[in-house]
Design a protein around this motif. Sequence first.
Motif, PDB file in Angstrom:
ATOM      1  N   ALA A 103       0.859  -1.190   0.000  1.00  0.00           N
ATOM      2  CA  ALA A 103       0.000   0.000   0.000  1.00  0.00           C
ATOM      3  C   ALA A 103       0.889   1.232   0.000  1.00  0.00           C
ATOM      4  N   ALA A 104       0.599   2.185  -0.894  1.00  0.00           N
ATOM      5  CA  ALA A 104       1.440   3.383  -1.019  1.00  0.00           C
ATOM      6  C   ALA A 104       0.569   4.629  -1.056  1.00  0.00           C
ATOM      7  N   THR A 105       1.067   5.712  -0.445  1.00  0.00           N
ATOM      8  CA  THR A 105       0.331   6.973  -0.428  1.00  0.00           C
ATOM      9  C   THR A 105       1.307   8.137  -0.333  1.00  0.00           C
ATOM     10  N   GLU A 106       0.851   9.307  -0.826  1.00  0.00           N
ATOM     11  CA  GLU A 106       1.675  10.523  -0.754  1.00  0.00           C
ATOM     12  C   GLU A 106       1.454  11.267   0.552  1.00  0.00           C
ATOM     13  N   SER A 107       0.481  10.855   1.336  1.00  0.00           N
ATOM     14  CA  SER A 107       0.107  11.598   2.537  1.00  0.00           C
ATOM     15  C   SER A 107       0.385  10.790   3.804  1.00  0.00           C
ATOM     16  N   ALA A 108       1.156  11.370   4.718  1.00  0.00           N
ATOM     17  CA  ALA A 108       1.431  10.712   5.995  1.00  0.00           C
ATOM     18  C   ALA A 108       0.156  10.601   6.829  1.00  0.00           C
ATOM     19  N   ILE A 109      -0.694  11.631   6.783  1.00  0.00           N
ATOM     20  CA  ILE A 109      -1.960  11.587   7.535  1.00  0.00           C
ATOM     21  C   ILE A 109      -2.862  10.495   6.984  1.00  0.00           C
ATOM     22  N   GLU A 110      -2.930  10.390   5.668  1.00  0.00           N
ATOM     23  CA  GLU A 110      -3.726   9.334   5.047  1.00  0.00           C
ATOM     24  C   GLU A 110      -3.178   7.960   5.418  1.00  0.00           C
ATOM     25  N   ALA A 111      -1.870   7.848   5.477  1.00  0.00           N
ATOM     26  CA  ALA A 111      -1.257   6.574   5.858  1.00  0.00           C
ATOM     27  C   ALA A 111      -1.615   6.191   7.287  1.00  0.00           C
ATOM     28  N   LEU A 112      -1.628   7.172   8.203  1.00  0.00           N
ATOM     29  CA  LEU A 112      -2.000   6.888   9.593  1.00  0.00           C
ATOM     30  C   LEU A 112      -3.451   6.421   9.691  1.00  0.00           C
ATOM     31  N   GLU A 113      -4.332   7.045   8.924  1.00  0.00           N
ATOM     32  CA  GLU A 113      -5.732   6.613   8.920  1.00  0.00           C
ATOM     33  C   GLU A 113      -5.855   5.189   8.389  1.00  0.00           C
ATOM     34  N   LEU A 114      -5.045   4.877   7.380  1.00  0.00           N
ATOM     35  CA  LEU A 114      -5.073   3.535   6.806  1.00  0.00           C
ATOM     36  C   LEU A 114      -4.643   2.484   7.822  1.00  0.00           C
ATOM     37  N   ILE A 115      -3.556   2.743   8.536  1.00  0.00           N
ATOM     38  CA  ILE A 115      -3.069   1.717   9.458  1.00  0.00           C
ATOM     39  C   ILE A 115      -3.986   1.565  10.675  1.00  0.00           C
ATOM     40  N   LYS A 116      -4.684   2.644  11.052  1.00  0.00           N
ATOM     41  CA  LYS A 116      -5.685   2.509  12.116  1.00  0.00           C
ATOM     42  C   LYS A 116      -6.817   1.602  11.655  1.00  0.00           C
ATOM     43  N   GLU A 117      -7.224   1.774  10.409  1.00  0.00           N
ATOM     44  CA  GLU A 117      -8.277   0.934   9.841  1.00  0.00           C
ATOM     45  C   GLU A 117      -7.811  -0.519   9.755  1.00  0.00           C
ATOM     46  N   LEU A 118      -6.575  -0.723   9.356  1.00  0.00           N
ATOM     47  CA  LEU A 118      -6.040  -2.082   9.281  1.00  0.00           C
ATOM     48  C   LEU A 118      -6.023  -2.746  10.658  1.00  0.00           C
ATOM     49  N   LYS A 119      -5.699  -1.964  11.680  1.00  0.00           N
ATOM     50  CA  LYS A 119      -5.672  -2.508  13.045  1.00  0.00           C
ATOM     51  C   LYS A 119      -7.058  -2.973  13.471  1.00  0.00           C
ATOM     52  N   LEU A 120      -8.077  -2.159  13.170  1.00  0.00           N
ATOM     53  CA  LEU A 120      -9.448  -2.523  13.527  1.00  0.00           C
ATOM     54  C   LEU A 120      -9.905  -3.778  12.790  1.00  0.00           C
ATOM     55  N   LYS A 121      -9.386  -3.996  11.592  1.00  0.00           N
ATOM     56  CA  LYS A 121      -9.757  -5.166  10.795  1.00  0.00           C
ATOM     57  C   LYS A 121      -8.875  -6.382  11.098  1.00  0.00           C
ATOM     58  N   ASN A 122      -8.020  -6.234  12.120  1.00  0.00           N
ATOM     59  CA  ASN A 122      -7.130  -7.332  12.535  1.00  0.00           C
ATOM     60  C   ASN A 122      -6.151  -7.725  11.431  1.00  0.00           C
ATOM     61  N   GLU A 123      -5.753  -6.740  10.621  1.00  0.00           N
ATOM     62  CA  GLU A 123      -4.740  -6.979   9.602  1.00  0.00           C
ATOM     63  C   GLU A 123      -3.349  -6.840  10.243  1.00  0.00           C
ATOM     64  N   THR A 124      -2.336  -7.177   9.476  1.00  0.00           N
ATOM     65  CA  THR A 124      -0.966  -7.140   9.980  1.00  0.00           C
ATOM     66  C   THR A 124      -0.085  -6.303   9.060  1.00  0.00           C
ATOM     67  N   VAL A 125       0.787  -5.490   9.663  1.00  0.00           N
ATOM     68  CA  VAL A 125       1.760  -4.708   8.897  1.00  0.00           C
ATOM     69  C   VAL A 125       3.156  -5.214   9.244  1.00  0.00           C
ATOM     70  N   ALA A 126       3.907  -5.564   8.209  1.00  0.00           N
ATOM     71  CA  ALA A 126       5.262  -6.084   8.417  1.00  0.00           C
ATOM     72  C   ALA A 126       6.303  -4.974   8.400  1.00  0.00           C
ATOM     73  N   ALA A 127       6.078  -3.924   7.590  1.00  0.00           N
ATOM     74  CA  ALA A 127       7.105  -2.885   7.467  1.00  0.00           C
ATOM     75  C   ALA A 127       6.513  -1.567   7.008  1.00  0.00           C
ATOM     76  N   PHE A 128       7.116  -0.478   7.485  1.00  0.00           N
ATOM     77  CA  PHE A 128       6.814   0.877   7.022  1.00  0.00           C
ATOM     78  C   PHE A 128       8.058   1.431   6.329  1.00  0.00           C
ATOM     79  N   ILE A 129       7.862   2.021   5.163  1.00  0.00           N
ATOM     80  CA  ILE A 129       8.941   2.712   4.454  1.00  0.00           C
ATOM     81  C   ILE A 129       8.469   4.148   4.246  1.00  0.00           C
ATOM     82  N   SER A 130       9.175   5.097   4.853  1.00  0.00           N
ATOM     83  CA  SER A 130       8.717   6.486   4.818  1.00  0.00           C
ATOM     84  C   SER A 130       9.843   7.432   4.444  1.00  0.00           C
TER      85      SER A 130
END
Length: 553
Positions: A34-61
């Motif tokens: 998943a890629a985005t130009e916005s750090a704020i949008e990225a934070l909203e995305l990972i909060k949503e992923l957490k609620l859906k019990n998804e997993t994030v292996a790495a952040f590249i920023s």
Amino acid sequence: MKLPFIIIVDDDTQVLRAIQRDIRNKYRDEYRIAATESAIEALELIKELKLKNETVAAFISDQRMPEMEGIEFLEKAREIFPEAKQVLLTAYSDIEAAIRAINTVKLDYYLLKPWDPPEEKLYPVVNDLLDDWQAQYKPDHEGIRIIGFQWSPKSHKLKEFLSGNLVPFLWMDIEAHPEAEKYLMSANSSRSDLPLVVLPDGSVLADPSLSDLGSKVGLRQQASEKMYDVVIIGAGPAGLAASVYGSCEGLKTLLIERSNPGGQASSSARIENYLGFPTGLSGAELSRRAITQTLRFGTEILTPQSVKNISVRDGYKIIELSDGSLVHSKTIVIATGASYHKLELPGIEQFTGAGVYYGAASVEAHACRDENIYIVGGGNSACQAALYMSKFAKEVHILIRQDALKKAAANYLVENIAATPNIKVIPNTEVISVSGDKVLEEITLKNTMSGAETTVPTKALFIYIGVRPGTAWVSDIILKDEKGFILSGSDLMKERSYHTFWKLEREPYIPETSVPGIFASGDVRSGALAGISSAVGEGALAIRFVRKYLQEM
């Protein structure tokens, strides 16, 4: 199983497309990108992923972004997915900020732009980080489960064994985990059968031996060859290093470990002074890397397996294993290391594994959440354990007999401990008694200067004092010093009986024991320097002389 995510953030569209393309080309079969130009949008995305019990292996920023700097974004992202690896994209002018981020937000890696070619400058870095993440990742819905009582010595033994052998598992406390009783009912078992091990195929082991458990999880316990060039006994840093150098030089190599590869080092929560790892690494990470490396070169590993006796016939070495089987070899490297001294107190044995632990901080840390715990010892291992435990425990108390921690520990550890508010160093103090009903409940402390005694409640006492060599099993044909460490090299020549046992024209090699072709390496060798780096060097040194000995045969 749902694939984990790699999240990429960069406000520069061209750079974002380039990094997204390279990451997707390499990792799209194993990860969702998943890629985005916005750090704020990225934070909203990972909060949503957490609620859906998804997993994030790495952040590249990227570091320089208009909404927030990359370091700030990674700090916020870590609050949601603390185990995810973090990579900062930087220009050359931002290197200083990236280095500071290693300490402030525990950044895993900074990557200079541009990263072309990715095969040389991008993929090796990301491969390493993702391998580390995978080694620690434990999905809740699959894998091995251990169900037992938190303060049970039997449960602790199984957890320590699987953790030391880098086998992922989910621990389920029968008195706290909401699903534990359901597994017990499904297995038609009762609490008297605990600990219970549920394997991925649904089969169940009730209170298994380490040997039975090792067989079920795929660990090898029988040698496949009749003769080896070198058999290494003990898979601590020295033994692992010896196995890597032996195998990579073409020697037929067998490594035997009685419990957990990595030795004392594997229980270290954080090693920060090992060359080549500026952000530090855990003992488990170091062990995993070494095991992967030695297996890649062709080393055969037996675990859990122990050596009962060594004998020599016509120059060849015969190793008798605990199950009665025999292994033949041209040479042997003994690298059984040293273990922590037992705390000699009345009744303490009944609490071993039930509140009293020798090492094992990384295994039992989660059980100490919001507790007041005590650590005996002021060396580097004790300090590393304290810093790790401080993330879980309410307060960590380090008990030392000296008047200052700096007399026993490395300066960087002393400074880190002084900067950690929930770690308290208690000088001139020793434990004089322990008590509890089945599990540890209280310890009594004595000030060695004033003689004053204090009894304090605690559920956990971690002991990191002294070392004793792992040589109780070693044959009498191998000479040891008065403390049990193996004599080698020039130290043998000082023995009055030297000419009665040494019949070769040459002198013993530096790590060679009283039996030609049997070498000692690491903490087990009398006169060896302590520490992981020294042990690794000792392992390499032993193989150098193994090769010289084999050339003489």
